[in-house]
Write a protein that holds these residues in place. Sequence first.
Motif, PDB file in Angstrom:
ATOM      1  N   ALA A  25       3.090  16.864  12.194  1.00 50.99           N
ATOM      2  CA  ALA A  25       1.689  16.764  11.791  1.00 50.99           C
ATOM      3  C   ALA A  25       1.547  16.860  10.274  1.00 50.99           C
ATOM      4  N   ALA A  26       2.314  17.747   9.646  1.00 52.56           N
ATOM      5  CA  ALA A  26       2.221  17.914   8.199  1.00 52.56           C
ATOM      6  C   ALA A  26       2.711  16.670   7.466  1.00 52.56           C
ATOM      7  N   VAL A  27       3.787  16.055   7.952  1.00 48.26           N
ATOM      8  CA  VAL A  27       4.306  14.834   7.324  1.00 48.26           C
ATOM      9  C   VAL A  27       3.278  13.712   7.433  1.00 48.26           C
ATOM     10  N   LEU A  28       2.635  13.577   8.581  1.00 45.12           N
ATOM     11  CA  LEU A  28       1.626  12.531   8.751  1.00 45.12           C
ATOM     12  C   LEU A  28       0.403  12.798   7.874  1.00 45.12           C
ATOM     13  N   ASP A  29      -0.006  14.055   7.783  1.00 39.70           N
ATOM     14  CA  ASP A  29      -1.165  14.376   6.948  1.00 39.70           C
ATOM     15  C   ASP A  29      -0.871  14.076   5.474  1.00 39.70           C
ATOM     16  N   GLU A  30       0.342  14.395   5.029  1.00 33.99           N
ATOM     17  CA  GLU A  30       0.706  14.106   3.648  1.00 33.99           C
ATOM     18  C   GLU A  30       0.755  12.590   3.412  1.00 33.99           C
ATOM     19  N   THR A  31       1.247  11.857   4.405  1.00 28.31           N
ATOM     20  CA  THR A  31       1.301  10.401   4.293  1.00 28.31           C
ATOM     21  C   THR A  31      -0.101   9.819   4.172  1.00 28.31           C
ATOM     22  N   ALA A  32      -1.041  10.363   4.944  1.00 30.27           N
ATOM     23  CA  ALA A  32      -2.428   9.894   4.859  1.00 30.27           C
ATOM     24  C   ALA A  32      -2.980  10.101   3.453  1.00 30.27           C
ATOM     25  N   GLU A  33      -2.619  11.212   2.820  1.00 26.48           N
ATOM     26  CA  GLU A  33      -3.118  11.449   1.469  1.00 26.48           C
ATOM     27  C   GLU A  33      -2.513  10.462   0.475  1.00 26.48           C
ATOM     28  N   TYR A  34      -1.226  10.197   0.599  1.00 25.22           N
ATOM     29  CA  TYR A  34      -0.621   9.216  -0.299  1.00 25.22           C
ATOM     30  C   TYR A  34      -1.237   7.832  -0.109  1.00 25.22           C
ATOM     31  N   LEU A  35      -1.452   7.451   1.143  1.00 23.35           N
ATOM     32  CA  LEU A  35      -2.072   6.149   1.390  1.00 23.35           C
ATOM     33  C   LEU A  35      -3.493   6.112   0.845  1.00 23.35           C
ATOM     34  N   GLY A  36      -4.246   7.171   1.054  1.00 24.43           N
ATOM     35  CA  GLY A  36      -5.600   7.228   0.519  1.00 24.43           C
ATOM     36  C   GLY A  36      -5.617   7.124  -0.993  1.00 24.43           C
ATOM     37  N   ALA A  37      -4.675   7.813  -1.649  1.00 16.85           N
ATOM     38  CA  ALA A  37      -4.599   7.734  -3.102  1.00 16.85           C
ATOM     39  C   ALA A  37      -4.224   6.327  -3.561  1.00 16.85           C
ATOM     40  N   GLY A  38      -3.280   5.701  -2.834  1.00 15.57           N
ATOM     41  CA  GLY A  38      -2.908   4.331  -3.179  1.00 15.57           C
ATOM     42  C   GLY A  38      -4.050   3.357  -2.990  1.00 15.57           C
ATOM     43  N   ILE A  39      -4.806   3.518  -1.917  1.00 16.58           N
ATOM     44  CA  ILE A  39      -5.962   2.648  -1.680  1.00 16.58           C
ATOM     45  C   ILE A  39      -7.027   2.883  -2.737  1.00 16.58           C
ATOM     46  N   SER A  40      -7.163   4.132  -3.216  1.00 17.63           N
ATOM     47  CA  SER A  40      -8.154   4.389  -4.267  1.00 17.63           C
ATOM     48  C   SER A  40      -7.827   3.597  -5.535  1.00 17.63           C
ATOM     49  N   ASP A  41      -6.538   3.358  -5.803  1.00 20.94           N
ATOM     50  CA  ASP A  41      -6.175   2.524  -6.953  1.00 20.94           C
ATOM     51  C   ASP A  41      -6.720   1.106  -6.781  1.00 20.94           C
ATOM     52  N   LEU A  42      -6.586   0.567  -5.570  1.00 22.02           N
ATOM     53  CA  LEU A  42      -7.132  -0.766  -5.301  1.00 22.02           C
ATOM     54  C   LEU A  42      -8.652  -0.765  -5.439  1.00 22.02           C
ATOM     55  N   VAL A  43      -9.286   0.300  -4.955  1.00 25.05           N
ATOM     56  CA  VAL A  43     -10.750   0.393  -5.030  1.00 25.05           C
ATOM     57  C   VAL A  43     -11.204   0.464  -6.480  1.00 25.05           C
ATOM     58  N   ASN A  44     -10.564   1.302  -7.264  1.00 20.12           N
ATOM     59  CA  ASN A  44     -10.973   1.468  -8.662  1.00 20.12           C
ATOM     60  C   ASN A  44     -10.683   0.232  -9.504  1.00 20.12           C
ATOM     61  N   LEU A  45      -9.584  -0.464  -9.201  1.00 18.63           N
ATOM     62  CA  LEU A  45      -9.202  -1.621 -10.003  1.00 18.63           C
ATOM     63  C   LEU A  45      -9.976  -2.874  -9.640  1.00 18.63           C
ATOM     64  N   PHE A  46     -10.236  -3.084  -8.333  1.00 15.96           N
ATOM     65  CA  PHE A  46     -10.765  -4.376  -7.883  1.00 15.96           C
ATOM     66  C   PHE A  46     -12.126  -4.296  -7.205  1.00 15.96           C
TER      67      PHE A  46
END
Length: 445
Positions: free
Chosen positions: A327-348
């Motif tokens: 569960a902890a590994v999946l939760d951390e993965t969700a945060e990394y994905l969310g942060a990566g998607i925020s880059d797309l949101v902020n840039l485009f």
Amino acid sequence: MAERGSRTVRDLRVGNRATVLQRLYFGGPMSRQALGPATGLSSGSVSNVVAELTADGLLEEAGSVESDGGRPRTLLRVAPASGRLIGVDVGETRVRVEAFDLALTELARAERPLNGSGHDVEVIVRHIRDGVAEVAQRADAASDGPGLAQGSLIGVGVGVPGIVDLDEHGATVVHGQTIGWDAVPLEAMLRAAVELPADTPYFVDNGARALGQAEMWFGGGRGARDAAIVLIGSGVGACVVTGGVIHGGARGGPAEWGHLTVSIRGRRCRCGARGCLEAYAGAEALLERWQEAGGRVPPDADEETAVSALLAAADPGDGTEPDPVAAAVLDETAEYLGAGISDLVNLFGPERVLVGGWAGLQLGPRLLPAVREYADAYSLRHPAARVRVDLGQLGPDAVTVGAATLPLADFFTRGGRRRTAPLRTESGTAAVPGWYSVLEGRGAR
């Protein structure tokens, strides 16, 4: 002057054919009378173009509709049997080849697992060669029309991991740093190996871009002008659509989103750098992190089976206690994905972000709520208020479908004329089809 005028007339005719084809494909069936307002062409131009396209076998009748006080109006559509397409997905764990009719209905498919061979280019080319031969035979056997080798094939699209570019001679090459490809002349190798007519057009592009085009045409991106489509498999990639124009893939671009740095001096990525998003969010890295934290990956399991085991450990569903490590590994993965998607949101500033790829679809139901929260938290408020993050709609075959749309887009741009020569200009460089014109002509489907 006469030559210039004749070219202008020819180009106008091709443009009119392309406009009618695209409108009927994405918005049809439609009557001749409705095509005028829908395309902006005069009734005379519509009649001429429809007559040409019908004579070429590209249009067929699709019933009729009542008119106000007159005779019923005949509906027209693009004839699905008027051409064939082949889509190839060079994935992380397998090569998938599918044959389609013009409506992107699957006619046949073949899969070749990589089985530990990695991405040895000779193996990949053999898999594509054998897969094309298999689907061509099966598609031809199921049809009464001409076979793929007898003129029905419009082209072959190939989605690959890595950057697609041109060498100094204008030939298509693939740079796949994470799979050990350095300027691999994939198109030339396929032409030499695959038993299709020598003038068969090949369209090689990044798999994330192929996925994006498929979702924009037929899936969750329909109707959007600005979107980001994320592919999560063993690795991570994305393509970006702004103003209806698809970016990424050929010549690099946002397709290499997975190699944005999310952790300074972080985990070593497959590309050799440290801290890439792919080193945290790709399925390969996700499973490595689970093992490093004490998780037990089933022995001899492939990546898809191992990801299923990770999800089952985090959410057993049988009344047993969840594995806190999983569960902890999946939760951390969700945060990394969310942060990566925020880059797309902020840039485009996209309206939509769609998550696809086999691992993205497998992980999505568990991770997406947290991914949305993290993407919102890491994004600027104004672009975050505009975006919606969802799963892609086309399933695990989306890259193959998207690969098939590459020759289809060129076919539309050419007004329904088959390309009969390799993609080269007089200067020797490859011609760049106007993919965006297809999207700009897209109607509701």
